[in-house]
Enzyme design. Structure first.
Site, PDB file in Angstrom:
ATOM      1  N   GLY A  78       0.845  -1.190   0.000  1.00 13.70           N
ATOM      2  CA  GLY A  78       0.000   0.000   0.000  1.00 13.70           C
ATOM      3  C   GLY A  78       0.880   1.240   0.000  1.00 13.70           C
ATOM      4  CG  LEU A  79      -0.741   4.781  -1.749  1.00 16.27           C
ATOM      5  CD1 LEU A  79      -1.727   5.935  -1.795  1.00 16.27           C
ATOM      6  CD2 LEU A  79       0.233   4.838  -2.933  1.00 16.27           C
ATOM      7  CB  SER A  80       4.457   6.315   1.898  1.00 19.85           C
ATOM      8  OG  SER A  80       5.093   6.832   3.046  1.00 19.85           O
ATOM      9  N   GLY A  81       2.422   5.523   4.492  1.00 19.99           N
ATOM     10  CA  GLY A  81       1.489   6.073   5.464  1.00 19.99           C
ATOM     11  C   GLY A  81       0.149   5.367   5.522  1.00 19.99           C
ATOM     12  CB  SER A  82      -1.406   2.721   3.488  1.00 23.02           C
ATOM     13  OG  SER A  82      -0.379   1.752   3.403  1.00 23.02           O
ATOM     14  N   GLY A  83      -0.481   2.444   6.795  1.00 27.08           N
ATOM     15  CA  GLY A  83      -0.642   1.642   8.009  1.00 27.08           C
ATOM     16  C   GLY A  83       0.102   0.319   7.999  1.00 27.08           C
ATOM     17  CE  LYS A  84       3.724   0.045   3.106  1.00 26.62           C
ATOM     18  NZ  LYS A  84       3.198   1.441   3.090  1.00 26.62           N
ATOM     19  CB  SER A  85       5.372   0.197   9.589  1.00 24.76           C
ATOM     20  OG  SER A  85       6.168   0.201   8.428  1.00 24.76           O
ATOM     21  CB  SER A  87       5.812  -4.356  -2.835  1.00 28.03           C
ATOM     22  OG  SER A  87       4.863  -4.451  -1.803  1.00 28.03           O
TER      23      SER A  87
END
Length: 203
Positions: free
Chosen positions: A39-46, A113
């Protein structure tokens, strides 16, 4: 007449292990797999990846997060953000995830990715049976509003070239295992859905 150097692959041979996969799984009391957050940067992945890591560790299960930013401090510090370097970045992360899965560790990958091709290559490396793709479709506006690292402001100002979602494309997954909008749900709700999906996959 010049003689070409033999390829590296011609001079190396895989050494078989004496430990069966089921024996490793018995020791760690789990069937390890990889949750691939995209997903986009800041989307909550980490945030979600590290939350699930904590949940698994607290329950006695070996787990580890391969975070896109973190690996660029070591494993991938020699790579930039060109299409070729991004592809190599994903390949390295996928290879490490595969090795960790084989060692009995459940892995959460938190990495933009951005292309379908790089994600499918990661799936092929890790193995379809161990690859759980979670797409965080948090809207761009929400990601920009949060912007915890100030990256969107820099990208909008032209200070960061090839920034996904602004000056570089993001290809939406065609058939991810799960789609979540982290701007509409709490971290706890998202984690619950991911864990439920993982269980439904027989893991």
């Amino acid at each position: 007449m010049t003689t070409e150097k033999p390829g590296i692959a011609e001079n190396i041979v895989l050494h078989p292990t004496q430990v069966a996969e089921v024996d490793r799984e018995r020791v760690v009391a789990q069937k390890p797999f990889t949750i691939w957050f995209t997903g986009l940067s800041g989307s909550g992945k980490s945030t979600l990846a590290f939350s699930i890591e904590k949940l698994l560790i607290d329950s006695g299960k070996p787990a580890f997060v391969l975070d896109g930013d973190n690996v660029r401090h070591g494993l991938c510090k020699d790579l930039g953000f060109s299409a070729e370097d991004r592809s190599e970045n994903i390949r390295r992360i996928a290879e490490v995830a595969r090795l960790m899965n084989e060692a009995g560790v459940t892995v959460m990958v938190a990495c933009i990715s951005p292309t379908r091709d790089c994600r499918e290559k990661a799936r092929a490396i890790i193995g379809d049976e161990r690859f759980l793709e979670v797409y965080l479709n948090t809207p761009l506006a929400a990601c920009e509003r949060l912007d915890p690292k100030g990256l969107y402001r820099k990208a909008r100002a032209g200070l960061i070239p090839d920034f996904t979602g602004i000056s570089a494309p993001y290809e939406v997954p065609e058939s991810p295992a799960l789609i979540l909008d982290a701007s509409e749900k709490s971290v706890a709700d998202c984690v619950e859905q991911i864990v439920s999906k993982a269980k439904s996959y027989g893991r």
